[in-house]
Enzyme design. Structure first.
Site, PDB file in Angstrom:
ATOM      1  CD  GLU A 180      -2.778  -1.341   2.217  1.00  0.00           C
ATOM      2  OE1 GLU A 180      -2.685  -0.730   3.344  1.00  0.00           O
ATOM      3  OE2 GLU A 180      -3.339  -2.495   2.545  1.00  0.00           O
ATOM      4  CG  ASN A 221      -0.654  -6.457  -1.835  1.00  0.00           C
ATOM      5  OD1 ASN A 221      -1.377  -7.066  -2.930  1.00  0.00           O
ATOM      6  ND2 ASN A 221      -1.176  -6.851  -0.690  1.00  0.00           N
ATOM      7  CG  HIS A 257      -9.838  -5.588   0.223  1.00  0.00           C
ATOM      8  ND1 HIS A 257     -10.122  -6.466   0.922  1.00  0.00           N
ATOM      9  CD2 HIS A 257      -8.763  -5.270   0.284  1.00  0.00           C
ATOM     10  CE1 HIS A 257      -8.985  -6.998   1.528  1.00  0.00           C
ATOM     11  NE2 HIS A 257      -7.724  -6.288   1.231  1.00  0.00           N
ATOM     12  CD  GLU A 285      -4.740  -7.875   1.034  1.00  0.00           C
ATOM     13  OE1 GLU A 285      -5.557  -7.177   1.511  1.00  0.00           O
ATOM     14  OE2 GLU A 285      -3.443  -7.502   1.125  1.00  0.00           O
ATOM     15  CG  ASP A 287     -12.811  -8.753   1.004  1.00  0.00           C
ATOM     16  OD1 ASP A 287     -12.771  -7.652   0.242  1.00  0.00           O
ATOM     17  OD2 ASP A 287     -12.395  -8.832   2.286  1.00  0.00           O
TER      18      ASP A 287
HETATM   19  O1  G2I Z   1      -7.638  -4.160   6.096  1.00  0.00           O
HETATM   20  C1  G2I Z   1      -7.969  -5.337   5.111  1.00  0.00           C
HETATM   21  C2  G2I Z   1      -6.493  -5.817   4.735  1.00  0.00           C
HETATM   22  C3  G2I Z   1      -5.957  -4.403   3.481  1.00  0.00           C
HETATM   23  N1  G2I Z   1      -4.729  -4.944   3.024  1.00  0.00           N
HETATM   24  C4  G2I Z   1      -3.958  -5.683   3.702  1.00  0.00           C
HETATM   25  C5  G2I Z   1      -4.231  -6.430   4.860  1.00  0.00           C
HETATM   26  O2  G2I Z   1      -3.112  -6.973   5.388  1.00  0.00           O
HETATM   27  C6  G2I Z   1      -5.217  -5.947   5.577  1.00  0.00           C
HETATM   28  O3  G2I Z   1      -5.710  -7.187   6.365  1.00  0.00           O
HETATM   29  C7  G2I Z   1      -6.251  -6.596   7.509  1.00  0.00           C
HETATM   30  C8  G2I Z   1      -6.687  -8.062   8.488  1.00  0.00           C
HETATM   31  O4  G2I Z   1      -7.644  -8.838   7.782  1.00  0.00           O
HETATM   32  C9  G2I Z   1      -7.517  -7.707   9.478  1.00  0.00           C
HETATM   33  O5  G2I Z   1      -7.367  -8.723  10.316  1.00  0.00           O
HETATM   34  O6  G2I Z   1      -5.543  -5.862   8.113  1.00  0.00           O
HETATM   35  C10 G2I Z   1      -6.311  -5.295   9.510  1.00  0.00           C
HETATM   36  C11 G2I Z   1      -5.388  -4.290  10.068  1.00  0.00           C
HETATM   37  O7  G2I Z   1      -5.238  -3.241   9.083  1.00  0.00           O
HETATM   38  C12 G2I Z   1      -6.567  -6.537  10.253  1.00  0.00           C
HETATM   39  O8  G2I Z   1      -7.163  -5.943  11.342  1.00  0.00           O
HETATM   40  C13 G2I Z   1      -6.518  -6.135  12.878  1.00  0.00           C
HETATM   41  C14 G2I Z   1      -7.359  -5.313  13.724  1.00  0.00           C
HETATM   42  O9  G2I Z   1      -7.447  -3.957  13.316  1.00  0.00           O
HETATM   43  C15 G2I Z   1      -6.678  -5.728  15.232  1.00  0.00           C
HETATM   44  O10 G2I Z   1      -7.654  -4.969  16.042  1.00  0.00           O
HETATM   45  C16 G2I Z   1      -6.655  -7.007  15.268  1.00  0.00           C
HETATM   46  O11 G2I Z   1      -5.994  -7.355  16.450  1.00  0.00           O
HETATM   47  O12 G2I Z   1      -6.427  -7.609  13.058  1.00  0.00           O
HETATM   48  C17 G2I Z   1      -6.057  -7.827  14.190  1.00  0.00           C
HETATM   49  C18 G2I Z   1      -5.797  -9.390  14.706  1.00  0.00           C
HETATM   50  O13 G2I Z   1      -6.872 -10.017  14.448  1.00  0.00           O
END
Ligand code: G2I
Length: 472
Positions: A180, A221, A257, A285, A287
């Site tokens: 990003e 990415n 996304h 990614e 969805d």
């Molecule tokens: O935001 C969606 C994706 C965008 N592209 C990069 C990816 O790495 C990103 O993935 C998401 C995860 O799927 C989420 O699970 O990234 C988020 C953070 O930017 C992740 O969220 C985080 C929560 O914000 C936290 O509170 C939590 O502790 O997930 C953490 C683990 O569950």
């Protein structure tokens, strides 16, 4: 939520491995019985199961494509692990390899979840996409809040890359090295890295990753770069320049996304222009979110859009494949980040394939054999999580349109000595192997088109086969 498939039969233009409603088979036993709302008589109906389904990974492999999913390491057991292992040939750790996960305190490392995912992948003959090395988000506080000179920052970044990529050298097929880097208008995002090192941090990161594992494919990415627009054009110009300078770059990741109804019309054209630079393209990614609750109409549209995204990748030979960002609605980031939206993945929260799943099957050249629309009421059993000696199970009782229940009892036989210790939202008794769960006072009523769910904890040892649940 139970979904039904009402689209007509389609046949594959090329090879046609047959895929029916996924097997869930022995694992996700779902016996369909009918209970007339009026007469409340038990009527047996055929089980909507397929004897021999073709997993998505086999369909994708026949097309020379990857099909991946983001996963949470701690969930790779029970039904979640079964589906992750059976349907996908690539895995991406959703969070486990991010800097905050692996080095929460400076010099203190936790590779537990990342190792677990890589081990699982190797045991299931899957490739792993490392995610992600250099990003503005999910960095540990000590890094994000520190004060660094450019020289220190560069050292931190290249040391981190050398350590993490080196740890998995030879075991990971690809890395999202830089994540990003752009704003929506195509300017560079102001981050720890850009502000400290300038735009050249990208080339430095890629060079460090190549040195640490020469065999891994290296990617940049980003999101909102699926169609031709200012941001994707900035990415295009960047990777073109990197290639011209001899910086190691193998591909671009288009996160995808997406929002229902907004799949860019230029998706395939955009993939093609990156491919024409001599780069691989991965949809990393995917969805497709919608306002909840999901309706049959929205899910049908989502099916069409999943199919379109996969078809765009299938159509371009340098598109390596598509990864979905979580395969089940119970493991998706969407509801937390976009309140009121969800239902973005190919499986519902009870691990039942949604119409989107069949859109993927179709795009990958499989043949979808539609089951008859569900009638009556049915019970679906799944294992939500499983550990050494115990597991949490769930049963969802759903009624198709036109049927309803005013009370219910779900019964099954545990075939391998499992024993229930505790249940919620139902009263369960177990006599030797025979389990009988009756509705609680507040959830006996299952309306037409609705469902209720109850759960339980149980012990297991040796094996934990899913039983067939009978509804009475
Ligand atoms: O935001 C969606 C994706 C965008 N592209 C990069 C990816 O790495 C990103 O993935 C998401 C995860 O799927 C989420 O699970 O990234 C988020 C953070 O930017 C992740 O969220 C985080 C929560 O914000 C936290 O509170 C939590 O502790 O997930 C953490 C683990 O569950």
């Amino acid at each position: 939520m139970r979904t039904s498939l009402r689209t007509s039969l389609r046949s594959s233009p090329r090879t046609s491995p047959t895929t029916r409603r996924p097997s869930s088979g022995a694992r996700l036993a779902a016996l369909f019985t009918g209970v007339s709302a009026v007469a409340a008589l038990l009527v047996a109906a055929p089980a909507a199961q397929a004897a021999a389904d073709t997993p998505l990974r086999d369909l994708a492999a026949a097309r020379g494509k990857a099909i991946g999913t983001a996963v949470t390491g701690s969930k790779l057991t029970g039904t979640y692990g079964d589906i992750a292992g059976r349907e996908f040939n690539w895995l991406t750790p959703g969070n486990a390899m991010k800097w905050a996960s692996v080095e929460p305190s400076r010099g203190t490392f936790d590779w537990t979840e990342a190792d677990r995912i890589v081990d699982f992948a190797e045991a299931h003959d899957q490739d792993v996409r490392g995610h992600t090395l250099v990003w503005h988000s999910q960095n540990p506080d000590w890094l994000a809040n520190g004060t660094w000179t450019p020289a220190q920052l560069r050292q931190l970044m290249t040391d981190h890359i050398a350590l993490e990529v080196g740890r998995y050298k030879g075991r990971l097929a690809a890395w999202d090295v830089v994540n990003e880097p752009f704003n929506e208008d195509g300017t560079f995002r102001q981050t720890l890295w850009y502000n400290g090192l300038g735009a050249d941090y990208i080339a430095q990161a890629l060079t460090a990753a190549r040195a640490a594992d020469p065999a891994a494919k290296l990617y940049i990415n980003d999101y909102n770069v699926e169609g031709v627009n200012a941001k994707s054009t900035a990415l295009y110009n960047l990777v073109k320049d990197l290639k011209a300078r001899g910086v190691p770059i193998d591909g671009v990741g288009l996160q995808a996304h997406l929002i229902l109804g907004q799949v860019p019309a230029t998706f395939q054209q955009n993939i093609q222009r990156f491919a024409d630079l001599g780069l691989d393209v991965a949809v990393t990614e995917l969805d497709i979110r919608m306002q909840t609750p999901a309706t049959d109409a929205k899910l049908a549209q989502q099916r069409t859009e999943y199919e379109a995204v996969f078809k765009a990748c299938v159509a371009v030979s340098r598109c390596t494949g598509v990864t979905v960002w979580g395969f089940t609605d119970s493991d998706s980031w969407i509801p937390d980040t976009f309140p009121g939206e969800g239902a973005a993945t190919p499986y519902d929260a009870n691990y039942q394939p949604k119409p989107a799943y069949y859109g993927i099957v179709t795009a990958l050249g499989g043949t979808v054999t539609e089951p008859p629309p569900p009638t009556g009421c049915s019970a679906a059993y799944s294992v939500q999580s499983q550990w050494n000696t115990g597991f949490t199970g769930q049963v969802t009782i759903s009624c198709a349109a036109g049927s309803s229940l005013s009370s219910w009892r779900a019964t099954w036989t545990f075939g391998a000595g499992q024993r229930i210790s505790q249940a919620w939202n139902a009263t369960c008794t177990q006599t030797q192997a025979a389990v009988s769960c009756a509705n609680a006072s507040w959830n006996g009523s299952v309306p037409s088109g609705g469902s209720v769910t109850f759960g339980f904890n149980a012990s297991w040892s040796g094996s934990n086969p899913a039983p067939t649940v009978t509804l009475g």
